[in-house]
Design an enzyme around this catalytic site. Structure first.
Site, PDB file in Angstrom:
ATOM      1  N   LYS A   1     108.585  93.266 203.195  1.00 17.16           N
ATOM      2  CA  LYS A   1     108.936  94.265 202.176  1.00 17.16           C
ATOM      3  C   LYS A   1     107.690  95.053 201.782  1.00 17.16           C
ATOM      4  O   LYS A   1     106.626  94.451 201.557  1.00 17.16           O
ATOM      5  CB  LYS A   1     109.550  93.561 200.956  1.00 17.16           C
TER       6      LYS A   1
ATOM      7  N   ASP B   1     105.055  89.194 195.925  1.00 12.97           N
ATOM      8  CA  ASP B   1     103.665  89.208 195.457  1.00 12.97           C
ATOM      9  C   ASP B   1     103.625  88.988 193.936  1.00 12.97           C
ATOM     10  O   ASP B   1     102.555  88.906 193.340  1.00 12.97           O
ATOM     11  CB  ASP B   1     102.916  90.483 195.890  1.00 12.97           C
ATOM     12  N   SER B   2     104.825  88.832 193.328  1.00 19.88           N
ATOM     13  CA  SER B   2     104.898  88.376 191.935  1.00 19.88           C
ATOM     14  C   SER B   2     104.211  87.020 191.802  1.00 19.88           C
ATOM     15  O   SER B   2     103.942  86.573 190.684  1.00 19.88           O
ATOM     16  CB  SER B   2     106.359  88.271 191.483  1.00 19.88           C
TER      17      SER B   2
ATOM     18  N   GLU C   1     106.306  98.393 199.263  1.00 16.48           N
ATOM     19  CA  GLU C   1     106.581  99.348 198.184  1.00 16.48           C
ATOM     20  C   GLU C   1     106.215 100.725 198.716  1.00 16.48           C
ATOM     21  O   GLU C   1     105.032 101.036 198.868  1.00 16.48           O
ATOM     22  CB  GLU C   1     105.763  98.972 196.942  1.00 16.48           C
TER      23      GLU C   1
ATOM     24  N   GLU D   1     114.083  98.464 192.066  1.00 17.40           N
ATOM     25  CA  GLU D   1     113.631  97.741 190.870  1.00 17.40           C
ATOM     26  C   GLU D   1     113.662  98.661 189.655  1.00 17.40           C
ATOM     27  O   GLU D   1     113.122  99.780 189.697  1.00 17.40           O
ATOM     28  CB  GLU D   1     112.204  97.196 191.094  1.00 17.40           C
TER      29      GLU D   1
ATOM     30  N   ASP E   1     106.617  89.807 200.931  1.00 13.26           N
ATOM     31  CA  ASP E   1     105.965  91.047 200.495  1.00 13.26           C
ATOM     32  C   ASP E   1     104.669  91.317 201.238  1.00 13.26           C
ATOM     33  O   ASP E   1     103.860  90.407 201.450  1.00 13.26           O
ATOM     34  CB  ASP E   1     105.599  90.939 199.000  1.00 13.26           C
TER      35      ASP E   1
HETATM   36  O1  KIV Z   1     107.280  90.398 194.002  1.00 16.29           O
HETATM   37  C1  KIV Z   1     108.447  90.198 193.677  1.00 16.29           C
HETATM   38  O2  KIV Z   1     108.836  89.111 193.224  1.00 16.29           O
HETATM   39  C2  KIV Z   1     109.391  91.280 193.819  1.00 16.29           C
HETATM   40  C3  KIV Z   1     110.648  91.168 193.027  1.00 16.29           C
HETATM   41  C4  KIV Z   1     110.384  91.709 191.675  1.00 16.29           C
HETATM   42  C5  KIV Z   1     111.778  91.779 193.685  1.00 16.29           C
HETATM   43  O3  KIV Z   1     109.141  92.242 194.487  1.00 16.29           O
END
Ligand code: KIV
Length: 277
Positions: free
Chosen positions: A124, A56-57, A126, A193, A95
């Site tokens: 993934k 989600d970056s 959080e 992280e 994510d």
């Molecule tokens: O969103 C993302 O790119 C991430 C990385 C920082 C691992 O979660």
């Protein structure tokens, strides 16, 4: 009938959860990168990355946002579908964005979208101990889950900034316990992280599933970086763990191959990329 998932005319079969577990056991570093579109996904795959994350970056590096908070499930599905088309060997992790997994049933609905529409092979989240029931619910439906611990960018407004986590003994021990709880709930991988080296290494030893780190030191099972940071595209002040692999190179594919090689040979991360307590 089963050949698609095993061999698509390639030298080595596509990576799967079992491959990642075997790599941990064999102490072979797992090289991971983010990607957000088909063309870059193809390059990252060609470079030999084992895992590609549609992070989600993308809110920051693609959409120009300050945080990942506004990213939606529709955004993730779109970019995941693009990336899936560019991959042959690498394992696709995607994510779950902010507020898309507030309850077990909401998490399941959105995970299904990411897998069926986006082509994700692992999702993934959080999470912390408080979300173990969500991880358990997904795992019970055979959805491969990666638990993202340490700095959780979706919580940036609660934390008060992007800060190194687990610096004091109590917080570090809490994180180790969280990793154990989430593994017991069914997580198939952990992503750490921005934590001191010692915390990354302690969590690596505490769980059987692979632990991928970003700013978590050399003691974890694998490394991940944001593609645009590795290629020197991101401008401005960089986190300590970032390394621009384009420096001294002309072609993006060469830079990506150098990153994968450095991870595999344990040349990255160096001391200068690490946090100590
Ligand atoms: O969103 C993302 O790119 C991430 C990385 C920082 C691992 O979660």
């Amino acid at each position: 009938m089963y050949k698609q998932l095993q061999q698509r005319g390639m030298d080595s079969p596509p990576v799967n959860v079992g491959t990642l577990r075997d790599m941990k056991q064999a102490r072979e570093p797992i090289a991971c990168l983010t990607a957000y579109d088909a063309s870059f996904a193809e390059l990252v795959d060609l470079a030999g990355a084992d895992v590609v994350l549609v992070g989600d970056s993308l809110g920051m590096v693609i959409q120009g946002l300050d945080t990942t908070v506004p990213v939606t499930v529709a955004d993730m599905v779109y970019h995941s579908r693009c990336v899936a088309r560019g991959l042959r060997r690498a394992f696709l992790m995607v994510d779950m964005p902010f507020m898309s997994y507030t309850s077990p049933s909401q998490a399941l609905d959105n995970a299904i979208r990411l897998m069926q529409e986006g082509g994700a092979k692992m999702i993934k989240l959080e999470v912390g101990e408080g979300q173990a029931a969500i991880v358990e619910h997904l795992a019970k439906q055979d959805i491969p889950v990666c638990a993202h611990l340490g700095l959780k960018p979706q919580s940036v407004h609660k934390i008060g900034g992007f800060k190194v986590q687990g610096r004091d003994e109590q917080a570090a021990q809490r994180m180790v316990q969280e990793a154990r709880t989430l593994e017991a709930a069914g997580a198939d991988a952990v992503l750490m992280e921005c934590v001191p080296n010692a915390v990354g290494a302690a969590i690596r030893d505490a769980v059987k599933v692979p632990v991928i780190g970003i700013g978590a030191g050399p003691g974890v099972d694998g490394q991940i970086l944001v593609l645009y940071d590795v290629l020197g595209i991101t401008q401005g002040r960089m986190p300590r763990f970032v390394k621009n692999f384009m420096k001294g190179r002309d072609a993006p594919l060469d830079a990506l191959r150098a990153y994968v090689r450095d991870v595999k040979e344990r040349n990255y991360p160096g001391e200068e990329h690490c946090f100590t307590a």
